[in-house]
Design a protein around this motif. Structure first.
Motif, PDB file in Angstrom:
ATOM      1  N   VAL A  29      -6.678   4.067  -8.460  1.00  0.00           N
ATOM      2  CA  VAL A  29      -5.808   2.851  -9.049  1.00  0.00           C
ATOM      3  C   VAL A  29      -6.888   1.771  -8.132  1.00  0.00           C
ATOM      4  O   VAL A  29      -6.523   1.446  -7.007  1.00  0.00           O
ATOM      5  CB  VAL A  29      -4.609   2.994  -8.716  1.00  0.00           C
ATOM      6  CG1 VAL A  29      -4.055   1.445  -9.202  1.00  0.00           C
ATOM      7  CG2 VAL A  29      -3.910   3.717  -9.752  1.00  0.00           C
ATOM      8  N   ARG A  30      -7.682   0.941  -8.959  1.00  0.00           N
ATOM      9  CA  ARG A  30      -8.393   0.049  -8.228  1.00  0.00           C
ATOM     10  C   ARG A  30      -8.148  -1.380  -8.654  1.00  0.00           C
ATOM     11  O   ARG A  30      -9.085  -2.197  -8.944  1.00  0.00           O
ATOM     12  CB  ARG A  30      -9.757   0.598  -8.159  1.00  0.00           C
ATOM     13  CG  ARG A  30     -10.161   2.028  -7.753  1.00  0.00           C
ATOM     14  CD  ARG A  30     -11.424   2.266  -7.538  1.00  0.00           C
ATOM     15  NE  ARG A  30     -12.280   1.583  -6.730  1.00  0.00           N
ATOM     16  CZ  ARG A  30     -12.319   1.752  -5.090  1.00  0.00           C
ATOM     17  NH1 ARG A  30     -11.746   3.081  -4.859  1.00  0.00           N
ATOM     18  NH2 ARG A  30     -13.268   1.015  -4.379  1.00  0.00           N
ATOM     19  N   LEU A  89      -6.602  -5.449  -2.042  1.00  0.00           N
ATOM     20  CA  LEU A  89      -6.035  -4.040  -1.598  1.00  0.00           C
ATOM     21  C   LEU A  89      -7.070  -3.121  -1.296  1.00  0.00           C
ATOM     22  O   LEU A  89      -7.362  -2.391  -0.422  1.00  0.00           O
ATOM     23  CB  LEU A  89      -4.973  -3.531  -2.260  1.00  0.00           C
ATOM     24  CG  LEU A  89      -3.627  -2.976  -1.401  1.00  0.00           C
ATOM     25  CD1 LEU A  89      -2.968  -4.136  -0.440  1.00  0.00           C
ATOM     26  CD2 LEU A  89      -2.910  -2.340  -2.417  1.00  0.00           C
ATOM     27  N   VAL A  90      -7.836  -3.001  -2.213  1.00  0.00           N
ATOM     28  CA  VAL A  90      -9.210  -2.073  -2.273  1.00  0.00           C
ATOM     29  C   VAL A  90     -10.059  -2.502  -1.222  1.00  0.00           C
ATOM     30  O   VAL A  90     -10.448  -1.223  -0.330  1.00  0.00           O
ATOM     31  CB  VAL A  90     -10.035  -1.956  -3.582  1.00  0.00           C
ATOM     32  CG1 VAL A  90     -11.401  -1.284  -3.461  1.00  0.00           C
ATOM     33  CG2 VAL A  90      -9.241  -1.405  -4.706  1.00  0.00           C
ATOM     34  N   PHE A 139       1.031  -1.297   0.282  1.00  0.00           N
ATOM     35  CA  PHE A 139      -0.145  -0.145  -0.029  1.00  0.00           C
ATOM     36  C   PHE A 139       0.958   1.357   0.112  1.00  0.00           C
ATOM     37  O   PHE A 139       0.487   2.214  -0.606  1.00  0.00           O
ATOM     38  CB  PHE A 139      -0.912   0.114   1.144  1.00  0.00           C
ATOM     39  CG  PHE A 139      -1.984   0.983   1.273  1.00  0.00           C
ATOM     40  CD1 PHE A 139      -3.088   1.108   0.653  1.00  0.00           C
ATOM     41  CD2 PHE A 139      -1.679   2.180   2.075  1.00  0.00           C
ATOM     42  CE1 PHE A 139      -4.016   2.465   0.467  1.00  0.00           C
ATOM     43  CE2 PHE A 139      -2.493   3.297   2.165  1.00  0.00           C
ATOM     44  CZ  PHE A 139      -3.738   3.544   1.333  1.00  0.00           C
ATOM     45  N   ARG A 187       2.507   2.921  -5.691  1.00  0.00           N
ATOM     46  CA  ARG A 187       1.854   2.277  -6.911  1.00  0.00           C
ATOM     47  C   ARG A 187       0.065   2.505  -6.800  1.00  0.00           C
ATOM     48  O   ARG A 187      -0.278   2.636  -7.682  1.00  0.00           O
ATOM     49  CB  ARG A 187       2.013   1.129  -7.009  1.00  0.00           C
ATOM     50  CG  ARG A 187       1.361   0.246  -8.104  1.00  0.00           C
ATOM     51  CD  ARG A 187       1.547  -1.114  -8.318  1.00  0.00           C
ATOM     52  NE  ARG A 187       0.726  -1.772  -9.210  1.00  0.00           N
ATOM     53  CZ  ARG A 187      -0.390  -2.226  -9.259  1.00  0.00           C
ATOM     54  NH1 ARG A 187      -0.809  -2.305  -7.906  1.00  0.00           N
ATOM     55  NH2 ARG A 187      -0.888  -2.824 -10.063  1.00  0.00           N
ATOM     56  N   PHE A 188      -0.157   2.796  -5.495  1.00  0.00           N
ATOM     57  CA  PHE A 188      -1.695   3.001  -5.544  1.00  0.00           C
ATOM     58  C   PHE A 188      -2.092   4.094  -5.069  1.00  0.00           C
ATOM     59  O   PHE A 188      -1.702   5.124  -4.219  1.00  0.00           O
ATOM     60  CB  PHE A 188      -1.888   1.857  -4.315  1.00  0.00           C
ATOM     61  CG  PHE A 188      -1.696   0.528  -4.684  1.00  0.00           C
ATOM     62  CD1 PHE A 188      -2.462  -0.349  -5.453  1.00  0.00           C
ATOM     63  CD2 PHE A 188      -0.550  -0.124  -4.179  1.00  0.00           C
ATOM     64  CE1 PHE A 188      -2.121  -1.693  -5.682  1.00  0.00           C
ATOM     65  CE2 PHE A 188      -0.399  -1.291  -4.320  1.00  0.00           C
ATOM     66  CZ  PHE A 188      -1.113  -2.202  -5.100  1.00  0.00           C
ATOM     67  N   THR A 189      -3.404   4.842  -5.510  1.00  0.00           N
ATOM     68  CA  THR A 189      -4.188   5.908  -5.368  1.00  0.00           C
ATOM     69  C   THR A 189      -5.506   5.916  -5.380  1.00  0.00           C
ATOM     70  O   THR A 189      -6.054   4.519  -5.527  1.00  0.00           O
ATOM     71  CB  THR A 189      -3.871   7.037  -6.366  1.00  0.00           C
ATOM     72  OG1 THR A 189      -4.525   6.439  -7.594  1.00  0.00           O
ATOM     73  CG2 THR A 189      -2.290   7.172  -6.788  1.00  0.00           C
ATOM     74  N   ASN A 229      -6.338  -3.926  -7.723  1.00  0.00           N
ATOM     75  CA  ASN A 229      -5.904  -4.789  -6.876  1.00  0.00           C
ATOM     76  C   ASN A 229      -7.154  -5.029  -5.900  1.00  0.00           C
ATOM     77  O   ASN A 229      -7.514  -4.155  -4.844  1.00  0.00           O
ATOM     78  CB  ASN A 229      -4.855  -4.579  -6.034  1.00  0.00           C
ATOM     79  CG  ASN A 229      -4.398  -5.836  -5.009  1.00  0.00           C
ATOM     80  OD1 ASN A 229      -5.222  -6.300  -4.356  1.00  0.00           O
ATOM     81  ND2 ASN A 229      -3.167  -6.213  -5.009  1.00  0.00           N
ATOM     82  N   TRP A 239      -5.418   6.744   3.371  1.00  0.00           N
ATOM     83  CA  TRP A 239      -4.967   7.619   2.455  1.00  0.00           C
ATOM     84  C   TRP A 239      -4.117   8.975   3.260  1.00  0.00           C
ATOM     85  O   TRP A 239      -3.131   9.312   2.791  1.00  0.00           O
ATOM     86  CB  TRP A 239      -5.957   8.241   1.407  1.00  0.00           C
ATOM     87  CG  TRP A 239      -6.489   7.278   0.441  1.00  0.00           C
ATOM     88  CD1 TRP A 239      -7.700   6.971   0.540  1.00  0.00           C
ATOM     89  CD2 TRP A 239      -5.701   6.512  -0.345  1.00  0.00           C
ATOM     90  NE1 TRP A 239      -7.999   5.871  -0.587  1.00  0.00           N
ATOM     91  CE2 TRP A 239      -6.769   5.410  -0.999  1.00  0.00           C
ATOM     92  CE3 TRP A 239      -4.390   6.205  -0.607  1.00  0.00           C
ATOM     93  CZ2 TRP A 239      -6.417   4.512  -1.939  1.00  0.00           C
ATOM     94  CZ3 TRP A 239      -3.896   5.426  -1.502  1.00  0.00           C
ATOM     95  CH2 TRP A 239      -5.065   4.329  -2.166  1.00  0.00           C
ATOM     96  N   TYR A 298      -8.232   0.246   1.338  1.00  0.00           N
ATOM     97  CA  TYR A 298      -8.423   1.818   0.937  1.00  0.00           C
ATOM     98  C   TYR A 298      -9.503   2.352   1.856  1.00  0.00           C
ATOM     99  O   TYR A 298     -10.840   1.671   2.108  1.00  0.00           O
ATOM    100  CB  TYR A 298      -9.117   1.496  -0.638  1.00  0.00           C
ATOM    101  CG  TYR A 298      -8.428   1.487  -1.647  1.00  0.00           C
ATOM    102  CD1 TYR A 298      -7.273   0.923  -1.553  1.00  0.00           C
ATOM    103  CD2 TYR A 298      -8.828   1.976  -2.852  1.00  0.00           C
ATOM    104  CE1 TYR A 298      -6.185   0.496  -2.646  1.00  0.00           C
ATOM    105  CE2 TYR A 298      -7.737   1.994  -4.088  1.00  0.00           C
ATOM    106  CZ  TYR A 298      -6.604   1.297  -3.818  1.00  0.00           C
ATOM    107  OH  TYR A 298      -5.753   1.280  -4.895  1.00  0.00           O
TER     108      TYR A 298
END
Length: 308
Positions: A226-227, A232-233, A217, A221-223, A229, A242, A237
């Motif tokens: 960006v969904r 991970l979401v 996380f 790579r993730f924002t 994975n 964040w 998320y």
């Protein structure tokens, strides 16, 4: 590399613990190179389990130790009594079967750190501890612990052990990371919440964290957009996470390090003994973890990162 002592383990436990859940026979050379690099930075402790890769993880580790002749340089953490398609298996028969199989695969007669991979709250803690103590007394395992047990069950177990002259749990292995889980990553998994952390601080029971860097996380790579994975979401998320990511990046800039190293340092700077299970799969990732493990964070910085 820093180390902690875990009662019963007999050897120092490195604060970085090498994960092996990707070790397979057809990638043996990669696994062996990873372990060589881990030992080169001072690592001693390797995490595996009866179920990892259908048993290949333990077999590859056993082959590696035999070929290198370095069993004494390593501290093995392995786990058993995971549920199967029929349900929970936290019972004396499953513990014995899994442990004996693990010893055979690892080509050793002793495991420094043996953990139960899951809990079954319907089974009395006394029954479980008596089964584990049989193997402690037989010299097959050193320290016994639990992965994915709540702090309440751990306390109940150690109270029982103290009142019945048994060896209790001397480590716990839940998930602990700067990113807080919205829900369990896998059914039956436990993530350390505030009550859990307070209990560990009071009892000083070592915590060995899996997914200590929140499964990537904090890599950048993730924002929120960006969904790709889904896991991970689902698990990490959230608006609060964040903000934790943003703060970790800000603190990384101040300390001239990286965001993911700050996330690792969060785990290793808790006010009680902790280790971090890491998934580094090459020398560069191992060196990054080694550098992150050397970062000191104050209690104020920990609280700020965690939105307190």
């Amino acid at each position: 590399m820093e180390y902690i002592q875990i009662e019963g383990a007999r050897k120092p436990v490195s604060r970085l613990i090498k994960g092996t859940d990707y070790f397979k026979h057809d990638t043996y050379e990669k696994a062996a190179a990873n372990l060589d690099a881990f030992l080169a930075i001072g690592g001693t402790t390797v995490d595996t389990a009866h179920i990892y890769c259908g048993g290949e993880s333990e077999e590859v580790l056993g082959q590696y130790m035999q070929e290198r002749g370095n069993r004494e340089a390593l501290v093995i953490l392995t786990k058993g009594a995971h549920h199967d398609q029929h349900g929970p298996r936290v019972n004396a028969e499953a513990i014995r079967s899994d442990l004996m199989t693990s010893l055979e695969r690892l080509q050793t007669d002793f495991i420094e750190l043996y953990g139960l991979h899951r809990d079954d709250p319907s089974v009395p803690v006394g029954t479980i501890l008596e089964a584990l103590n049989e193997h402690v007394e037989a010299g097959r395992v050193g320290a016994i612990g639990a992965s994915n047990w709540t702090w309440q069950r751990l306390q109940e177990a150690n109270d029982y052990a103290a009142s019945h002259g048994l060896t209790g749990f001397t480590f716990s292995s839940p998930n602990l990371s700067l990113a807080k889980a919205n829900e369990p990553f896998w059914p039956g998994c436990v993530s350390a919440d505030r009550e859990t952390l307070d209990w560990h601080e009071q009892t000083r029971l070592p915590l060995l964290s899996w997914s200590s860097q929140a499964r990537g996380f904090f890599t950048g790579r993730f924002t929120p957009e960006v969904r790709d994975n889904e896991d991970l979401v689902r698990v990490f998320y959230s608006d609060d996470n964040w903000e934790r990511l943003r703060r970790a990046g800000e603190l990384a800039g101040q300390k001239q390090t990286t965001t993911i190293q700050i996330a690792l340092a969060y785990v290793l700077n808790q006010p009680f003994p902790t280790c971090a299970l890491i998934g580094a799969q090459n020398r560069e990732e191992l060196l990054s973890c080694d550098e992150g493990a050397k970062i000191n964070l104050t209690r104020e910085e920990l609280n700020w990162l965690d939105l307190k």
